[in-house]
Design a protein around this motif. Sequence first.
Motif, PDB file in Angstrom:
ATOM      1  N   GLY A 145      33.183  73.414 146.260  1.00  0.00           N
ATOM      2  CA  GLY A 145      31.778  73.654 146.552  1.00  0.00           C
ATOM      3  C   GLY A 145      30.827  72.595 146.033  1.00  0.00           C
ATOM      4  N   GLN A 146      31.337  71.405 145.734  1.00  0.00           N
ATOM      5  CA  GLN A 146      30.512  70.324 145.187  1.00  0.00           C
ATOM      6  C   GLN A 146      30.472  69.171 146.199  1.00  0.00           C
ATOM      7  OE1 GLN A 146      32.882  70.374 141.473  1.00  0.00           O
ATOM      8  NE2 GLN A 146      30.882  70.418 140.458  1.00  0.00           N
ATOM      9  N   SER A 147      29.706  69.383 147.279  1.00  0.00           N
ATOM     10  CA  SER A 147      29.721  68.428 148.377  1.00  0.00           C
ATOM     11  C   SER A 147      29.148  67.065 147.994  1.00  0.00           C
ATOM     12  CB  SER A 147      28.997  68.996 149.597  1.00  0.00           C
ATOM     13  OG  SER A 147      27.668  69.335 149.268  1.00  0.00           O
ATOM     14  N   GLY A 148      28.180  67.019 147.092  1.00  0.00           N
ATOM     15  CA  GLY A 148      27.623  65.739 146.668  1.00  0.00           C
ATOM     16  C   GLY A 148      28.656  64.878 145.966  1.00  0.00           C
ATOM     17  N   LYS A 149      29.391  65.469 145.058  1.00  0.00           N
ATOM     18  CA  LYS A 149      30.436  64.731 144.344  1.00  0.00           C
ATOM     19  C   LYS A 149      31.584  64.393 145.293  1.00  0.00           C
ATOM     20  CE  LYS A 149      29.433  66.080 139.642  1.00  0.00           C
ATOM     21  NZ  LYS A 149      29.980  66.537 138.374  1.00  0.00           N
ATOM     22  N   ALA A 150      31.834  65.281 146.258  1.00  0.00           N
ATOM     23  CA  ALA A 150      32.863  64.987 147.265  1.00  0.00           C
ATOM     24  C   ALA A 150      32.483  63.736 148.037  1.00  0.00           C
ATOM     25  CB  ALA A 150      33.034  66.172 148.205  1.00  0.00           C
ATOM     26  N   LEU A 151      31.245  63.685 148.522  1.00  0.00           N
ATOM     27  CA  LEU A 151      30.785  62.527 149.286  1.00  0.00           C
ATOM     28  C   LEU A 151      30.857  61.256 148.449  1.00  0.00           C
ATOM     29  CD1 LEU A 151      29.584  61.243 151.782  1.00  0.00           C
ATOM     30  CD2 LEU A 151      27.325  61.936 150.953  1.00  0.00           C
ATOM     31  N   GLN A 152      30.456  61.334 147.199  1.00  0.00           N
ATOM     32  CA  GLN A 152      30.503  60.179 146.308  1.00  0.00           C
ATOM     33  C   GLN A 152      31.922  59.613 146.233  1.00  0.00           C
ATOM     34  OE1 GLN A 152      29.788  61.142 142.167  1.00  0.00           O
ATOM     35  NE2 GLN A 152      28.895  59.127 141.786  1.00  0.00           N
ATOM     36  N   ASN A 153      32.904  60.483 146.125  1.00  0.00           N
ATOM     37  CA  ASN A 153      34.291  60.021 146.026  1.00  0.00           C
ATOM     38  C   ASN A 153      34.851  59.576 147.365  1.00  0.00           C
ATOM     39  OD1 ASN A 153      35.328  60.247 143.154  1.00  0.00           O
ATOM     40  ND2 ASN A 153      34.100  62.086 143.424  1.00  0.00           N
ATOM     41  N   TYR A 154      34.420  60.193 148.459  1.00  0.00           N
ATOM     42  CA  TYR A 154      34.825  59.706 149.781  1.00  0.00           C
ATOM     43  C   TYR A 154      34.289  58.295 150.019  1.00  0.00           C
ATOM     44  CZ  TYR A 154      36.308  64.453 151.092  1.00  0.00           C
ATOM     45  OH  TYR A 154      36.924  65.677 151.167  1.00  0.00           O
ATOM     46  N   LEU A 155      33.052  58.036 149.583  1.00  0.00           N
ATOM     47  CA  LEU A 155      32.483  56.698 149.748  1.00  0.00           C
ATOM     48  C   LEU A 155      33.234  55.670 148.903  1.00  0.00           C
ATOM     49  CD1 LEU A 155      28.689  57.616 149.816  1.00  0.00           C
ATOM     50  CD2 LEU A 155      30.101  56.851 151.753  1.00  0.00           C
ATOM     51  N   ARG A 156      33.636  56.059 147.700  1.00  0.00           N
ATOM     52  CA  ARG A 156      34.455  55.161 146.861  1.00  0.00           C
ATOM     53  C   ARG A 156      35.789  54.883 147.543  1.00  0.00           C
ATOM     54  NH1 ARG A 156      33.112  58.320 141.259  1.00  0.00           N
ATOM     55  NH2 ARG A 156      31.125  57.280 140.846  1.00  0.00           N
ATOM     56  N   ALA A 157      36.378  55.928 148.105  1.00  0.00           N
ATOM     57  CA  ALA A 157      37.656  55.768 148.804  1.00  0.00           C
ATOM     58  C   ALA A 157      37.494  54.854 150.016  1.00  0.00           C
ATOM     59  CB  ALA A 157      38.190  57.137 149.237  1.00  0.00           C
ATOM     60  N   ALA A 158      36.384  55.006 150.747  1.00  0.00           N
ATOM     61  CA  ALA A 158      36.153  54.199 151.943  1.00  0.00           C
ATOM     62  C   ALA A 158      36.048  52.710 151.617  1.00  0.00           C
ATOM     63  CB  ALA A 158      34.895  54.680 152.655  1.00  0.00           C
ATOM     64  N   LYS A 159      35.522  52.386 150.442  1.00  0.00           N
ATOM     65  CA  LYS A 159      35.453  50.972 150.039  1.00  0.00           C
ATOM     66  C   LYS A 159      36.850  50.394 149.844  1.00  0.00           C
ATOM     67  CE  LYS A 159      30.930  51.050 147.897  1.00  0.00           C
ATOM     68  NZ  LYS A 159      30.159  50.889 146.659  1.00  0.00           N
ATOM     69  N   LEU A 160      37.769  51.214 149.384  1.00  0.00           N
ATOM     70  CA  LEU A 160      39.134  50.755 149.126  1.00  0.00           C
ATOM     71  C   LEU A 160      40.033  50.884 150.354  1.00  0.00           C
ATOM     72  CD1 LEU A 160      39.448  52.382 145.604  1.00  0.00           C
ATOM     73  CD2 LEU A 160      39.210  49.948 146.097  1.00  0.00           C
ATOM     74  N   LEU A 161      39.715  51.844 151.205  1.00  0.00           N
ATOM     75  CA  LEU A 161      40.508  52.097 152.414  1.00  0.00           C
ATOM     76  C   LEU A 161      39.558  52.165 153.616  1.00  0.00           C
ATOM     77  CD1 LEU A 161      42.710  54.976 150.920  1.00  0.00           C
ATOM     78  CD2 LEU A 161      43.389  52.594 151.218  1.00  0.00           C
ATOM     79  N   PRO A 162      38.970  51.033 154.012  1.00  0.00           N
ATOM     80  CA  PRO A 162      37.893  51.042 154.997  1.00  0.00           C
ATOM     81  C   PRO A 162      38.278  51.533 156.397  1.00  0.00           C
ATOM     82  CG  PRO A 162      38.556  48.800 154.493  1.00  0.00           C
ATOM     83  CD  PRO A 162      39.271  49.699 153.526  1.00  0.00           C
ATOM     84  N   ARG A 163      39.521  51.516 156.750  1.00  0.00           N
ATOM     85  CA  ARG A 163      39.928  51.932 158.097  1.00  0.00           C
ATOM     86  C   ARG A 163      40.609  53.299 158.119  1.00  0.00           C
ATOM     87  NH1 ARG A 163      40.966  46.090 158.636  1.00  0.00           N
ATOM     88  NH2 ARG A 163      39.414  45.356 160.122  1.00  0.00           N
ATOM     89  N   ASN A 164      40.486  54.045 157.048  1.00  0.00           N
ATOM     90  CA  ASN A 164      41.148  55.345 156.969  1.00  0.00           C
ATOM     91  C   ASN A 164      40.349  56.389 157.751  1.00  0.00           C
ATOM     92  OD1 ASN A 164      41.685  58.070 155.741  1.00  0.00           O
ATOM     93  ND2 ASN A 164      43.249  56.859 154.696  1.00  0.00           N
ATOM     94  N   ALA A 165      40.983  56.951 158.775  1.00  0.00           N
ATOM     95  CA  ALA A 165      40.315  57.906 159.660  1.00  0.00           C
ATOM     96  C   ALA A 165      39.970  59.214 158.951  1.00  0.00           C
ATOM     97  CB  ALA A 165      41.181  58.191 160.875  1.00  0.00           C
ATOM     98  N   VAL A 166      40.808  59.655 158.031  1.00  0.00           N
ATOM     99  CA  VAL A 166      40.549  60.904 157.301  1.00  0.00           C
ATOM    100  C   VAL A 166      39.279  60.777 156.478  1.00  0.00           C
ATOM    101  CG1 VAL A 166      41.422  62.452 155.508  1.00  0.00           C
ATOM    102  CG2 VAL A 166      42.976  61.592 157.269  1.00  0.00           C
ATOM    103  N   ILE A 167      39.147  59.660 155.797  1.00  0.00           N
ATOM    104  CA  ILE A 167      37.954  59.436 154.969  1.00  0.00           C
ATOM    105  C   ILE A 167      36.714  59.354 155.854  1.00  0.00           C
ATOM    106  CG2 ILE A 167      36.809  57.859 153.368  1.00  0.00           C
ATOM    107  CD1 ILE A 167      39.677  56.993 152.501  1.00  0.00           C
ATOM    108  N   ALA A 168      36.803  58.612 156.937  1.00  0.00           N
ATOM    109  CA  ALA A 168      35.670  58.479 157.845  1.00  0.00           C
ATOM    110  C   ALA A 168      35.239  59.834 158.386  1.00  0.00           C
ATOM    111  CB  ALA A 168      36.029  57.538 158.991  1.00  0.00           C
ATOM    112  N   GLU A 169      36.184  60.685 158.687  1.00  0.00           N
ATOM    113  CA  GLU A 169      35.873  62.020 159.195  1.00  0.00           C
ATOM    114  C   GLU A 169      35.177  62.874 158.129  1.00  0.00           C
ATOM    115  OE1 GLU A 169      38.449  65.879 160.423  1.00  0.00           O
ATOM    116  OE2 GLU A 169      38.995  64.001 161.418  1.00  0.00           O
ATOM    117  N   GLN A 170      35.611  62.759 156.892  1.00  0.00           N
ATOM    118  CA  GLN A 170      35.014  63.542 155.820  1.00  0.00           C
ATOM    119  C   GLN A 170      33.585  63.100 155.514  1.00  0.00           C
ATOM    120  OE1 GLN A 170      37.475  66.003 156.092  1.00  0.00           O
ATOM    121  NE2 GLN A 170      36.529  66.400 154.141  1.00  0.00           N
ATOM    122  N   ILE A 171      33.334  61.806 155.644  1.00  0.00           N
ATOM    123  CA  ILE A 171      31.988  61.284 155.381  1.00  0.00           C
ATOM    124  C   ILE A 171      31.069  61.777 156.474  1.00  0.00           C
ATOM    125  CG2 ILE A 171      30.587  59.194 155.273  1.00  0.00           C
ATOM    126  CD1 ILE A 171      32.991  57.835 153.906  1.00  0.00           C
TER     127      ILE A 171
END
Length: 84
Positions: free
Chosen positions: A58-84
């Motif tokens: 239930g912590q969507s702000g912190k979730a987004l923060q970590n998805y954005l960190r993940a996207a920097k390391l895995l820029p073409r990951n479809a799962v991360i892009a979908e979550q963002i």
Amino acid sequence: MLIMGIPNVAQTSVDEAQLAYDAGNYEAAISLYEFVLLNDNNNGAIYTNLGHAYYLNGQSGKALQNYLRAAKLLPRNAVIAEQI
């Protein structure tokens, strides 16, 4: 004399985090994933898993923060892009 290297501790923590996540104990999973990131902050998969745990806790702000960190390391990951 027992010497446990960082990689072994990190892998144990990742395994424990996954077990906690699978059991629905997202707070424990979050703590364990954050511990792993203290020693390996360039792991996009861990940031993704942490994002999932935060989201399901239930912590969507912190979730987004970590998805954005993940996207920097895995820029073409479809799962991360979908979550963002």
